[in-house]
Motif scaffolding. Structure first.
Motif, PDB file in Angstrom:
ATOM      1  N   SER A 133       0.876  -1.097  -0.054  1.00 28.93           N
ATOM      2  CA  SER A 133       0.148  -0.078  -0.057  1.00 28.93           C
ATOM      3  C   SER A 133       0.901   1.336   0.072  1.00 28.93           C
ATOM      4  O   SER A 133       1.851   1.327   0.623  1.00 28.93           O
ATOM      5  CB  SER A 133      -0.857   0.139   1.290  1.00 28.93           C
ATOM      6  N   THR A 134       0.317   2.123  -0.837  1.00 26.83           N
ATOM      7  CA  THR A 134       1.193   3.372  -0.844  1.00 26.83           C
ATOM      8  C   THR A 134       0.593   4.863  -0.069  1.00 26.83           C
ATOM      9  O   THR A 134       1.122   5.759  -0.145  1.00 26.83           O
ATOM     10  CB  THR A 134       1.426   3.988  -2.181  1.00 26.83           C
ATOM     11  N   LYS A 135      -0.426   4.117   0.662  1.00 29.63           N
ATOM     12  CA  LYS A 135      -1.151   5.194   1.510  1.00 29.63           C
ATOM     13  C   LYS A 135      -0.412   6.016   2.329  1.00 29.63           C
ATOM     14  O   LYS A 135      -0.007   5.149   3.289  1.00 29.63           O
ATOM     15  CB  LYS A 135      -2.363   5.103   1.837  1.00 29.63           C
ATOM     16  N   ILE A 136      -0.165   7.091   2.641  1.00 32.01           N
ATOM     17  CA  ILE A 136       0.648   7.777   3.536  1.00 32.01           C
ATOM     18  C   ILE A 136      -0.190   8.844   4.372  1.00 32.01           C
ATOM     19  O   ILE A 136      -1.071   9.479   3.734  1.00 32.01           O
ATOM     20  CB  ILE A 136       1.830   8.807   2.831  1.00 32.01           C
ATOM     21  N   GLU A 137      -0.240   8.823   5.477  1.00 34.72           N
ATOM     22  CA  GLU A 137      -0.915   9.578   6.320  1.00 34.72           C
ATOM     23  C   GLU A 137      -0.728  11.032   6.200  1.00 34.72           C
ATOM     24  O   GLU A 137       0.387  11.311   5.802  1.00 34.72           O
ATOM     25  CB  GLU A 137      -0.773   9.253   7.965  1.00 34.72           C
ATOM     26  N   SER A 138      -1.546  11.900   6.165  1.00 33.52           N
ATOM     27  CA  SER A 138      -1.486  13.424   6.148  1.00 33.52           C
ATOM     28  C   SER A 138      -0.672  13.716   7.347  1.00 33.52           C
ATOM     29  O   SER A 138      -0.903  13.420   8.365  1.00 33.52           O
ATOM     30  CB  SER A 138      -2.702  14.316   5.975  1.00 33.52           C
ATOM     31  N   VAL A 139       0.501  14.476   6.955  1.00 37.44           N
ATOM     32  CA  VAL A 139       1.499  15.167   7.991  1.00 37.44           C
ATOM     33  C   VAL A 139       1.279  16.741   7.772  1.00 37.44           C
ATOM     34  O   VAL A 139       1.100  17.325   6.575  1.00 37.44           O
ATOM     35  CB  VAL A 139       2.707  14.410   7.984  1.00 37.44           C
ATOM     36  N   LYS A 140       1.548  17.523   8.747  1.00 37.34           N
ATOM     37  CA  LYS A 140       1.675  18.767   8.560  1.00 37.34           C
ATOM     38  C   LYS A 140       3.163  19.194   8.162  1.00 37.34           C
ATOM     39  O   LYS A 140       4.149  18.950   9.072  1.00 37.34           O
ATOM     40  CB  LYS A 140       1.403  19.565  10.000  1.00 37.34           C
ATOM     41  N   VAL A 141       3.086  19.672   6.903  1.00 37.79           N
ATOM     42  CA  VAL A 141       4.541  20.053   6.279  1.00 37.79           C
ATOM     43  C   VAL A 141       4.685  21.501   6.209  1.00 37.79           C
ATOM     44  O   VAL A 141       3.633  22.371   5.779  1.00 37.79           O
ATOM     45  CB  VAL A 141       4.871  19.398   4.860  1.00 37.79           C
ATOM     46  N   ASP A 142       5.812  22.186   6.794  1.00 38.43           N
ATOM     47  CA  ASP A 142       6.084  23.565   6.571  1.00 38.43           C
ATOM     48  C   ASP A 142       7.415  23.735   5.921  1.00 38.43           C
ATOM     49  O   ASP A 142       8.196  22.888   6.261  1.00 38.43           O
ATOM     50  CB  ASP A 142       6.070  24.159   7.706  1.00 38.43           C
TER      51      ASP A 142
ATOM     52  N   VAL B 170       9.627  21.245  -4.115  1.00 39.45           N
ATOM     53  CA  VAL B 170       9.515  20.405  -2.966  1.00 39.45           C
ATOM     54  C   VAL B 170       8.092  20.298  -2.584  1.00 39.45           C
ATOM     55  O   VAL B 170       7.637  19.280  -2.335  1.00 39.45           O
ATOM     56  CB  VAL B 170      10.550  21.050  -1.703  1.00 39.45           C
ATOM     57  N   ALA B 171       7.415  21.336  -2.631  1.00 38.19           N
ATOM     58  CA  ALA B 171       6.008  21.470  -2.168  1.00 38.19           C
ATOM     59  C   ALA B 171       5.207  20.563  -3.330  1.00 38.19           C
ATOM     60  O   ALA B 171       4.235  19.863  -3.007  1.00 38.19           O
ATOM     61  CB  ALA B 171       5.378  22.863  -2.300  1.00 38.19           C
ATOM     62  N   ASN B 172       5.804  20.926  -4.422  1.00 34.48           N
ATOM     63  CA  ASN B 172       4.708  19.877  -5.553  1.00 34.48           C
ATOM     64  C   ASN B 172       5.076  18.531  -5.260  1.00 34.48           C
ATOM     65  O   ASN B 172       4.192  17.734  -5.589  1.00 34.48           O
ATOM     66  CB  ASN B 172       5.277  20.267  -6.888  1.00 34.48           C
ATOM     67  N   GLU B 173       6.381  18.020  -5.026  1.00 33.18           N
ATOM     68  CA  GLU B 173       6.461  16.810  -4.646  1.00 33.18           C
ATOM     69  C   GLU B 173       5.699  16.177  -3.729  1.00 33.18           C
ATOM     70  O   GLU B 173       5.164  15.097  -3.511  1.00 33.18           O
ATOM     71  CB  GLU B 173       8.059  16.409  -4.456  1.00 33.18           C
ATOM     72  N   PHE B 174       5.563  16.775  -2.586  1.00 29.40           N
ATOM     73  CA  PHE B 174       4.802  16.565  -1.456  1.00 29.40           C
ATOM     74  C   PHE B 174       3.279  16.537  -1.994  1.00 29.40           C
ATOM     75  O   PHE B 174       2.555  15.372  -1.393  1.00 29.40           O
ATOM     76  CB  PHE B 174       4.976  17.598  -0.247  1.00 29.40           C
ATOM     77  N   LYS B 175       2.836  17.260  -2.736  1.00 29.78           N
ATOM     78  CA  LYS B 175       1.463  17.395  -3.131  1.00 29.78           C
ATOM     79  C   LYS B 175       1.008  15.971  -3.806  1.00 29.78           C
ATOM     80  O   LYS B 175       0.066  15.502  -3.967  1.00 29.78           O
ATOM     81  CB  LYS B 175       1.090  18.848  -4.108  1.00 29.78           C
TER      82      LYS B 175
ATOM     83  N   ARG C 203       2.120  13.388  -3.444  1.00 30.58           N
ATOM     84  CA  ARG C 203       2.003  12.444  -2.343  1.00 30.58           C
ATOM     85  C   ARG C 203       0.869  12.269  -1.344  1.00 30.58           C
ATOM     86  O   ARG C 203       0.889  11.850  -0.334  1.00 30.58           O
ATOM     87  CB  ARG C 203       3.353  11.944  -1.689  1.00 30.58           C
ATOM     88  N   GLY C 204      -0.102  13.482  -2.056  1.00 33.92           N
ATOM     89  CA  GLY C 204      -1.325  13.597  -1.106  1.00 33.92           C
ATOM     90  C   GLY C 204      -1.152  14.484   0.267  1.00 33.92           C
ATOM     91  O   GLY C 204      -2.124  14.543   0.867  1.00 33.92           O
ATOM     92  N   GLN C 205      -0.125  15.245   0.277  1.00 35.38           N
ATOM     93  CA  GLN C 205       0.239  16.239   1.347  1.00 35.38           C
ATOM     94  C   GLN C 205      -0.067  17.494   0.864  1.00 35.38           C
ATOM     95  O   GLN C 205      -0.335  17.812  -0.294  1.00 35.38           O
ATOM     96  CB  GLN C 205       1.536  16.101   1.731  1.00 35.38           C
TER      97      GLN C 205
ATOM     98  N   LEU D 205       8.934  11.439   4.499  1.00 36.26           N
ATOM     99  CA  LEU D 205       7.428  10.719   4.612  1.00 36.26           C
ATOM    100  C   LEU D 205       7.878   9.282   5.161  1.00 36.26           C
ATOM    101  O   LEU D 205       7.036   9.201   5.995  1.00 36.26           O
ATOM    102  CB  LEU D 205       6.832  10.616   3.133  1.00 36.26           C
ATOM    103  N   ALA D 206       8.853   8.710   4.859  1.00 34.61           N
ATOM    104  CA  ALA D 206       9.190   7.435   5.533  1.00 34.61           C
ATOM    105  C   ALA D 206       9.595   7.621   6.901  1.00 34.61           C
ATOM    106  O   ALA D 206       9.057   6.680   7.898  1.00 34.61           O
ATOM    107  CB  ALA D 206      10.415   6.868   4.959  1.00 34.61           C
ATOM    108  N   ALA D 207      10.360   8.566   7.073  1.00 37.03           N
ATOM    109  CA  ALA D 207      10.480   8.776   8.526  1.00 37.03           C
ATOM    110  C   ALA D 207       9.170   9.456   9.497  1.00 37.03           C
ATOM    111  O   ALA D 207       9.402   9.145  10.786  1.00 37.03           O
ATOM    112  CB  ALA D 207      11.380  10.136   8.479  1.00 37.03           C
ATOM    113  N   SER D 208       8.236   9.928   8.829  1.00 36.95           N
ATOM    114  CA  SER D 208       7.125  10.096   9.609  1.00 36.95           C
ATOM    115  C   SER D 208       6.040   9.187   9.834  1.00 36.95           C
ATOM    116  O   SER D 208       5.281   9.370  10.505  1.00 36.95           O
ATOM    117  CB  SER D 208       6.429  11.497   8.741  1.00 36.95           C
TER     118      SER D 208
END
Length: 161
Positions: A9-18, A35-40, A42-44, A157-160
């Motif tokens: 599964s590639t589902k990643i929980e939503s995390v607060k990214v600044d 960087v922001a676009n890469e997070f987006k 991945r559903g962030q 994201l893996a660390a989170s």
């Protein structure tokens, strides 16, 4: 079969990214947006701020903090990030996951992206998990930098999780 599906599964929980950046030429704004676009992808939903507009103490609820800076005048950190940098001495980020990226010009030799390394050391002193190696970009980010940006975000994201 369900166990196999769950494993992949590639589902990643939503995390607060600044993402906090400083720029003179616009290169680091482009990098922060990449960087922001890469997070987006991945559903962030990252938030982007400039150092000048960011109070470090307002990042208490952040899960992932990404700093993007340039190197100025013989290897110095940017003036607009000095207060933030100094405030890092007073903060405990043991529950934070962080990364540092920055653009520079190899023309400056030993001072190339030196502020990135200076910020990396300061991040470590906060107790944060510097979850990825510092990322140094020659001038403006382009397609050749996409793998390094993707790897950085993947590691954060893996660390989170």
């Amino acid at each position: 079969m369900k166990a196999l599906a769950k494993k992949f599964s590639t589902k990643i929980e939503s995390v607060k990214v600044d993402i906090i950046y400083a720029t003179i030429t616009g290169n680091n704004e482009l990098l922060a947006n990449a960087v922001a676009n890469e997070f987006k992808k991945r559903g962030q939903t990252p938030e982007i701020h400039e150092f000048d507009d960011t109070d470090i103490f307002d990042l208490e609820d952040s899960d992932i903090i990404v700093l993007v800076c340039y190197t100025y005048d013989n290897g110095s950190i940017p003036d607009e990030s000095l207060d933030f940098f100094d405030d890092m001495q007073e903060i405990d980020w043991t529950d934070k996951i962080c990364a540092i990226l920055g653009s520079g010009d190899k023309f400056y030799g030993k001072d190339y992206c030196k502020a990135v390394d200076t910020f990396a050391e300061q991040i470590k002193k906060t107790g944060a998990n510097l979850a990825t190696s510092p990322v140094k970009i020659q001038l403006a980010p382009d397609e050749s930098d996409a793998p390094a940006i993707k790897k950085c975000v993947s590691e954060l994201l893996a660390a989170s999780n």
